[in-house]
Write an enzyme that holds these catalytic residues in place. Structure first.
Site, PDB file in Angstrom:
ATOM      1  N   ARG A   6      35.829 -55.862  28.389  1.00  0.00           N
ATOM      2  CA  ARG A   6      36.497 -55.554  29.649  1.00  0.00           C
ATOM      3  C   ARG A   6      37.532 -54.479  29.340  1.00  0.00           C
ATOM      4  O   ARG A   6      38.195 -54.505  28.302  1.00  0.00           O
ATOM      5  CB  ARG A   6      37.204 -56.777  30.211  1.00  0.00           C
ATOM      6  N   LYS A  32      46.372 -54.978  20.271  1.00  0.00           N
ATOM      7  CA  LYS A  32      47.726 -55.182  19.730  1.00  0.00           C
ATOM      8  C   LYS A  32      48.096 -53.950  18.932  1.00  0.00           C
ATOM      9  O   LYS A  32      47.227 -53.242  18.418  1.00  0.00           O
ATOM     10  CB  LYS A  32      47.763 -56.413  18.805  1.00  0.00           C
TER      11      LYS A  32
HETATM   12  P1  NAD Z   1      62.020 -60.905  20.215  1.00  0.00           P
HETATM   13  O1  NAD Z   1      62.061 -59.854  19.194  1.00  0.00           O
HETATM   14  O2  NAD Z   1      62.624 -60.653  21.548  1.00  0.00           O
HETATM   15  O3  NAD Z   1      62.670 -62.252  19.660  1.00  0.00           O
HETATM   16  C1  NAD Z   1      62.367 -62.835  18.427  1.00  0.00           C
HETATM   17  C2  NAD Z   1      63.576 -63.669  18.031  1.00  0.00           C
HETATM   18  O4  NAD Z   1      63.262 -64.464  16.884  1.00  0.00           O
HETATM   19  C3  NAD Z   1      64.787 -62.805  17.660  1.00  0.00           C
HETATM   20  O5  NAD Z   1      65.928 -63.290  18.331  1.00  0.00           O
HETATM   21  C4  NAD Z   1      64.890 -62.966  16.144  1.00  0.00           C
HETATM   22  O6  NAD Z   1      66.214 -62.845  15.657  1.00  0.00           O
HETATM   23  C5  NAD Z   1      64.351 -64.366  15.962  1.00  0.00           C
HETATM   24  N1  NAD Z   1      63.829 -64.631  14.618  1.00  0.00           N
HETATM   25  C6  NAD Z   1      63.229 -63.788  13.745  1.00  0.00           C
HETATM   26  N2  NAD Z   1      62.893 -64.432  12.618  1.00  0.00           N
HETATM   27  C7  NAD Z   1      63.283 -65.723  12.775  1.00  0.00           C
HETATM   28  C8  NAD Z   1      63.188 -66.891  11.982  1.00  0.00           C
HETATM   29  N3  NAD Z   1      62.622 -66.858  10.780  1.00  0.00           N
HETATM   30  N4  NAD Z   1      63.692 -68.033  12.478  1.00  0.00           N
HETATM   31  C9  NAD Z   1      64.268 -68.087  13.679  1.00  0.00           C
HETATM   32  N5  NAD Z   1      64.365 -67.016  14.503  1.00  0.00           N
HETATM   33  C10 NAD Z   1      63.884 -65.849  14.046  1.00  0.00           C
HETATM   34  O7  NAD Z   1      60.470 -61.297  20.359  1.00  0.00           O
HETATM   35  P2  NAD Z   1      59.768 -62.051  21.554  1.00  0.00           P
HETATM   36  O8  NAD Z   1      59.209 -61.028  22.469  1.00  0.00           O
HETATM   37  O9  NAD Z   1      60.635 -63.115  22.069  1.00  0.00           O
HETATM   38  O10 NAD Z   1      58.513 -62.691  20.787  1.00  0.00           O
HETATM   39  C11 NAD Z   1      58.625 -63.920  20.082  1.00  0.00           C
HETATM   40  C12 NAD Z   1      57.220 -64.441  19.794  1.00  0.00           C
HETATM   41  O11 NAD Z   1      56.518 -64.614  21.037  1.00  0.00           O
HETATM   42  C13 NAD Z   1      56.355 -63.510  18.948  1.00  0.00           C
HETATM   43  O12 NAD Z   1      55.498 -64.276  18.151  1.00  0.00           O
HETATM   44  C14 NAD Z   1      55.542 -62.761  19.992  1.00  0.00           C
HETATM   45  O13 NAD Z   1      54.328 -62.264  19.484  1.00  0.00           O
HETATM   46  C15 NAD Z   1      55.308 -63.868  21.002  1.00  0.00           C
HETATM   47  N6  NAD Z   1      54.997 -63.390  22.353  1.00  0.00           N
HETATM   48  C16 NAD Z   1      55.852 -62.582  23.029  1.00  0.00           C
HETATM   49  C17 NAD Z   1      55.528 -62.174  24.322  1.00  0.00           C
HETATM   50  C18 NAD Z   1      56.467 -61.345  25.169  1.00  0.00           C
HETATM   51  O14 NAD Z   1      56.206 -61.192  26.379  1.00  0.00           O
HETATM   52  N7  NAD Z   1      57.536 -60.816  24.637  1.00  0.00           N
HETATM   53  C19 NAD Z   1      54.306 -62.576  24.907  1.00  0.00           C
HETATM   54  C20 NAD Z   1      53.458 -63.415  24.183  1.00  0.00           C
HETATM   55  C21 NAD Z   1      53.819 -63.815  22.900  1.00  0.00           C
END
Ligand code: NAD
Length: 480
Positions: A76, A116
């Site tokens: 898709r 990605k």
């Molecule tokens: P982000 O960068 O906004 O936040 C990540 C947070 O995790 C930061 O505050 C960072 O300091 C903290 N962090 C890093 N290493 C850490 C650790 N070892 N222990 C504890 N905290 C830690 O990223 P996000 O967008 O919130 O994404 C977080 C997760 O969600 C990722 O795996 C991402 O792939 C997934 N995700 C995000 C989205 C989105 O819309 N942003 C959508 C689907 C999945």
């Protein structure tokens, strides 16, 4: 979000790779899917991977950056998936995340293939102006190879990126396509003032909340956890206070949950009576760290939060957090994977054997791509959702109220009148679409578990997504 707080995670590359994790679950799920083995193999592998180096002058010196974009499956179009800025990013990680995106989109009926991308860098090490030049140069490389476009491949925010980066990507694409009428649909997660959609910023966190609420409507799913009722009073631990974690934690608190623990890259907090999420965020904004938050115990380790006594554990930070080492000590009976790949395959096995219920990432965090889909549709229609219908809706409600008053001889309650005559706006439509999508998704996964006698949700979610991708390949005639 200020650059200083953004999240690289230091040395995240330990334990099994995400690709191994994906392949392990894929193999388990494939046994339940009726399809020729070569078609399944074709769906498993990543079809297009663009890995490239590009130079940017930083503080007077040329620095080389490693960029990636993977398009896992083009059954898709466009393909869709986030852009992450993370120091340890490599081709395997991007390919695995793109593969997860293909199944994620299929599970929640979002009509995209998976993709990605990202850049191997720690965003905390650069000024905003430097990040802008790096992001724009990265985007120009994607344009050169036709790896971005409204009908080709549409990035979104992920780890270490947000609205600001999406705005730079949109603007760069726009500059390179001066006559393109649909240019704004080349990326989602943009600021609302630049073609974004209300509710996208918090969509992933809100989606996780909707998933949890739907879980509590299915007592059979939670039987082994001993949890019942709803979120009210449940003790939650959230790891990661970035985009996903902070919004989720806020929404969960508003829904009545008690946030007893929070983990960040520099430590963990524990307060059995509950933490006020807004106050923790304000404390971090003020001090630069969650550590030392008053009325809570601070632990040095970011991973300490995972082992706290709680009802629900929500890893919302980075991958490989639940490992064979800590899985035997995890107390939460219910784990909701808001982050991508927070659980290694070994930990997954240990946790399942211990009777834990895991809501897998491939579904739990699909709220982001769901609302990204709404944003893409909005950009292509060039109109805000609800704009045409809002007044008609209000007029219809007004007539209904008049009718009720005429029939009953009474007066419609004033407070209710205000609510009924408010009209539906974009945010309400987005949240309605998101809630419907997440609850339908969970129901489909539960139905798959029942139909095939599958005991774990991760396998069932993969089966659910995989079946839809197989049908798409077969029906679209793209499989010989
Ligand atoms: P982000 O960068 O906004 O936040 C990540 C947070 O995790 C930061 O505050 C960072 O300091 C903290 N962090 C890093 N290493 C850490 C650790 N070892 N222990 C504890 N905290 C830690 O990223 P996000 O967008 O919130 O994404 C977080 C997760 O969600 C990722 O795996 C991402 O792939 C997934 N995700 C995000 C989205 C989105 O819309 N942003 C959508 C689907 C999945």
């Amino acid at each position: 979000m200020p650059n200083g707080r953004r999240g690289g995670s230091g040395s995240r590359k330990h334990g099994p790779s995400m690709l191994e994790g994906f392949n392990t679950t894929f193999a388990r799920a494939a046994r339940y899917v009726k399809a020729p083995p070569d078609l399944l193999e074709n769906i498993r592998v990543c079809h297009h991977l663009y890995a490239f180096q590009f130079p940017v002058r930083i503080r007077g010196k040329v620095q080389l950056f490693q960029g990636f974009r993977a398009q896992h499956s083009q059954h898709r179009l466009p393909t869709k998936g986030g852009i992450r800025f993370a120091p340890q990013l490599d081709a395997d990680e991007v390919a695995a995340l793109a593969a997860i995106m293909t199944l994620k989109c299929a599970i929640v009926d979002v009509p995209f293939g998976g993709a990605k991308g990202g850049i191997a860098l720690d965003p905390r090490a650069y000024e905003a102006e430097e990040l802008e030049r790096i992001t724009r140069r990265y985007t120009a490389e994607l344009v050169r190879k036709n790896f971005i476009g409204p009908g080709v491949d549409v990035p979104a925010p992920d780890l270490g990126t947000g609205e600001r980066e999406m705005a730079w990507i949109a603007d760069t694409y726009n500059m390179l396509h001066p006559t393109g009428i649909d240019n704004m649909a080349c990326v989602t997660g943009k600021p609302v003032t630049l073609g974004g959609i209300r509710g996208r910023r918090e969509a992933t966190g809100r989606g996780v909340l909707y998933v949890l609420q739907e879980c509590f409507r299915h007592p059979e799913l939670l039987q082994s956890t001993g949890l019942s009722g709803d979120l009210e009073g449940k003790r939650l631990v959230v790891q990661g206070l970035g985009n996903v974690g902070s919004h989720f934690a806020r929404f969960a608190q508003q829904a009545g949950a008690r946030i007893v623990g929070i983990g960040e890259s520099d430590g963990s907090l524990y307060a059995p009576e509950g933490l006020n999420v807004d106050n923790v965020l304000a404390w971090r904004a003020h001090t630069g760290s969650i550590r030392g938050f008053p009325d809570a115990t601070t632990f040095d380790s970011p991973g300490a939060c995972l082992e706290l006594d709680c009802d629900i554990l929500v890893p919302a930070a980075v991958e490989n957090q639940l490992t064979a080492a800590n899985a035997p000590r995890i107390k939460a009976p219910l784990i909701v994977e808001a982050a991508n790949s927070p659980t290694t395959p070994e930990a997954d096995l240990i946790l399942r054997r211990r009777g834990k219920v895991i809501i897998p990432d491939v579904f739990a965090n699909a709220g982001g791509v769901t609302v990204s889909y709404f944003e893409w549709v909005k950009n292509l229609s060039h109109m805000r959702f609800g704009r045409m219908a809002k007044r008609v809706g209000i007029q219809t409600q007004r007539r209904l109220i008049a009718g009720i008053e005429a029939l009953t001889g009474g007066t419609f309650p004033a407070a209710l009148r205000e609510e009924v005559l408010h009209g539906i706006d974009e945010l309400e439509l987005v949240n309605s679409g998101l809630e419907e999508t997440m609850s339908q998704g969970l129901q489909q996964i539960l139905a798959t578990m029942e139909r095939h006698g599958i005991e774990d949700m991760r396998t069932a979610a993969f089966v659910c997504g995989l079946q839809k991708v197989v049908v798409a390949y077969e029906q679209l005639g793209i499989w010989p």
